[in-house]
Design a protein around this motif. Structure first.
Motif, mmCIF file in Angstrom:
data_model
loop_
_atom_site.group_PDB
_atom_site.id
_atom_site.type_symbol
_atom_site.label_atom_id
_atom_site.label_comp_id
_atom_site.label_asym_id
_atom_site.label_seq_id
_atom_site.Cartn_x
_atom_site.Cartn_y
_atom_site.Cartn_z
ATOM 1 N N VAL A 135 11.319 1.948 -5.458
ATOM 2 C CA VAL A 135 9.954 2.217 -5.931
ATOM 3 C C VAL A 135 9.671 1.429 -7.208
ATOM 4 C CG1 VAL A 135 8.417 3.992 -6.849
ATOM 5 C CG2 VAL A 135 9.813 4.476 -4.839
ATOM 6 N N ALA A 136 10.669 1.380 -8.113
ATOM 7 C CA ALA A 136 10.485 0.654 -9.365
ATOM 8 C C ALA A 136 10.311 -0.848 -9.118
ATOM 9 C CB ALA A 136 11.684 0.898 -10.285
ATOM 10 N N ARG A 137 11.006 -1.394 -8.134
ATOM 11 C CA ARG A 137 10.951 -2.829 -7.870
ATOM 12 C C ARG A 137 9.718 -3.232 -7.059
ATOM 13 N NH1 ARG A 137 16.547 -4.728 -5.385
ATOM 14 N NH2 ARG A 137 15.394 -6.705 -5.403
ATOM 15 N N LEU A 138 9.327 -2.403 -6.097
ATOM 16 C CA LEU A 138 8.248 -2.779 -5.182
ATOM 17 C C LEU A 138 6.859 -2.364 -5.663
ATOM 18 C CD1 LEU A 138 10.026 -1.899 -1.813
ATOM 19 C CD2 LEU A 138 9.606 -4.174 -2.753
ATOM 20 N N SER B 159 0.819 -1.212 0.000
ATOM 21 C CA SER B 159 0.000 0.000 0.000
ATOM 22 C C SER B 159 0.852 1.260 0.000
ATOM 23 C CB SER B 159 -0.931 0.016 1.222
ATOM 24 O OG SER B 159 -1.870 -1.021 1.154
ATOM 25 N N MET B 160 1.903 1.274 0.815
ATOM 26 C CA MET B 160 2.709 2.485 0.924
ATOM 27 C C MET B 160 4.167 2.128 1.220
ATOM 28 S SD MET B 160 2.094 5.925 3.300
ATOM 29 C CE MET B 160 0.516 6.296 2.543
ATOM 30 N N GLY C 285 4.084 4.367 -11.293
ATOM 31 C CA GLY C 285 2.686 4.782 -11.291
ATOM 32 C C GLY C 285 2.185 5.082 -9.902
ATOM 33 N N ALA C 286 3.094 5.187 -8.951
ATOM 34 C CA ALA C 286 2.703 5.420 -7.570
ATOM 35 C C ALA C 286 2.317 6.870 -7.345
ATOM 36 C CB ALA C 286 3.857 5.043 -6.635
ATOM 37 N N VAL C 287 1.443 7.077 -6.378
ATOM 38 C CA VAL C 287 1.180 8.430 -5.901
ATOM 39 C C VAL C 287 2.420 8.867 -5.117
ATOM 40 C CG1 VAL C 287 -0.177 9.823 -4.297
ATOM 41 C CG2 VAL C 287 -1.308 8.158 -5.777
ATOM 42 N N PRO D 295 4.789 0.260 -5.099
ATOM 43 C CA PRO D 295 3.787 0.598 -4.079
ATOM 44 C C PRO D 295 2.683 1.464 -4.679
ATOM 45 C CG PRO D 295 5.668 2.043 -3.867
ATOM 46 C CD PRO D 295 6.029 1.037 -4.922
ATOM 47 N N ARG D 296 1.533 1.456 -4.042
ATOM 48 C CA ARG D 296 0.457 2.342 -4.487
ATOM 49 C C ARG D 296 0.791 3.796 -4.167
ATOM 50 N NH1 ARG D 296 -4.279 -0.499 -1.316
ATOM 51 N NH2 ARG D 296 -5.528 1.272 -2.046
ATOM 52 N N VAL D 297 1.494 4.014 -3.041
ATOM 53 C CA VAL D 297 1.890 5.353 -2.613
ATOM 54 C C VAL D 297 3.325 5.296 -2.118
ATOM 55 C CG1 VAL D 297 1.416 7.290 -1.049
ATOM 56 C CG2 VAL D 297 -0.488 5.863 -1.880
#
Length: 285
Positions: free
Chosen positions: A219-222, A174-175, A250-252, A224-226
């Motif tokens: 961020v690229a590997r995991l 989620s984050m 594509g994360a916030v 997350p949504r945010v």
């Protein structure tokens, strides 16, 4: 285990004569006496004395505090949370600060754990933990002393927050939480993570001093949504690769902390101003 009066006085940061007074006047004495007639305190005795000390530090009369100290606090039913009133918050803060200034880590941990169990992360953080830690930080700045108090208090809050069970759900992340490069103040991220755990969200925390490239790679590997980045100074905030984060995932993208004040943010970056707003970013997705 059992403890001598001198050992207990040292643990609580009070004079041995105070222990004798509490024993003689209020019956808060040791449960064990040796064959030679020496007094020995058990763990349960020490916990009663900790409550006595916290209550008197909050201004409760000693006679009334002794009655309350003997009563074992009752936790609310599992999962149930109640609002925290201003008077209760002030009392809890004073008790926490009193324990901190005595370097009484068990008492701080006890107060923190009970606040989280009764009121949840957001209420405990906003109403008690933040005001107490800010006051301790101001003490260090104004007096140049008390760093050890501040560190032990922060550690006690951290320990309590990490006691919130994390979800074992295989759902997507989620984050993802991260500090800005060279940012070392990451306790607020732990508070946010614990609050997310209460709502059964999966989250990860990269911790302090995360290089810009490492943040982008994670961020690229995991996926997350945010992704939320914390900074308490502007010079550290300016080192966060916001544009790259916005284009590579594509994360916030969200930012938090006083370091972002006055920083011109790209239009796609969100800036929640509280734990509640930060948690809401997950719900918005």
């Amino acid at each position: 285990m059992t403890y001598t009066p001198r050992a207990v006085a040292g643990m609580l940061g009070i004079a041995p004569t105070t222990l004798r007074t509490w024993d003689q006047r209020y019956g808060l004495g040791p449960s064990v006496r040796t064959d030679g007639g020496h007094r020995r305190y058990e763990d349960a005795d020490v916990e009663v004395l900790r409550r006595m000390l916290a209550l008197t530090a909050q201004g409760v009369a000693a006679s009334a505090a002794a009655v309350l100290a003997r009563k074992q606090p009752v936790a609310p039913p599992d999962g149930e949370r109640t609002p925290i009133g201003s008077t209760e918050a002030l009392t809890a803060k004073q008790g926490f600060l009193g324990a901190a200034k005595r370097l009484d880590e068990p008492a701080m941990a006890d107060i923190a754990a009970k606040l989280l169990a009764a009121h949840g992360v957001v209420a405990a953080w906003d109403a008690v933990f933040v005001p107490a830690l800010v006051e301790l930080g101001e003490l260090v700045v104004t007096s140049g002393q008390g760093v050890e108090i501040e560190h032990l208090a922060s550690g006690s809050v951290l320990h309590a927050l990490r006691g919130i069970p994390r979800t074992t759900s295989p759902a997507p992340l989620s984050m993802l939480l991260s500090c800005a490069p060279d940012e070392q103040h990451w306790l607020p991220l732990e508070a946010l993570g614990a609050a997310l755990s209460e709502q059964d969200h999966r989250w990860g925390n990269l911790g302090a001093r995360v290089p810009a490239e490492a943040l982008c790679d994670a961020v690229a590997r995991l996926c997350p949504r945010v992704v939320l980045i914390w900074a308490h100074r502007q010079d550290l905030a300016l080192r966060v690769p916001l544009e790259e984060l916005g284009t590579r995932s594509g994360a916030v993208v969200a930012v938090a902390g006083s370091g972002w004040e006055g920083v011109a943010l790209p239009s796609f970056v969100r800036r929640p101003m509280s734990l509640t707003e930060a948690i809401g970013l997950v719900a918005d997705r």
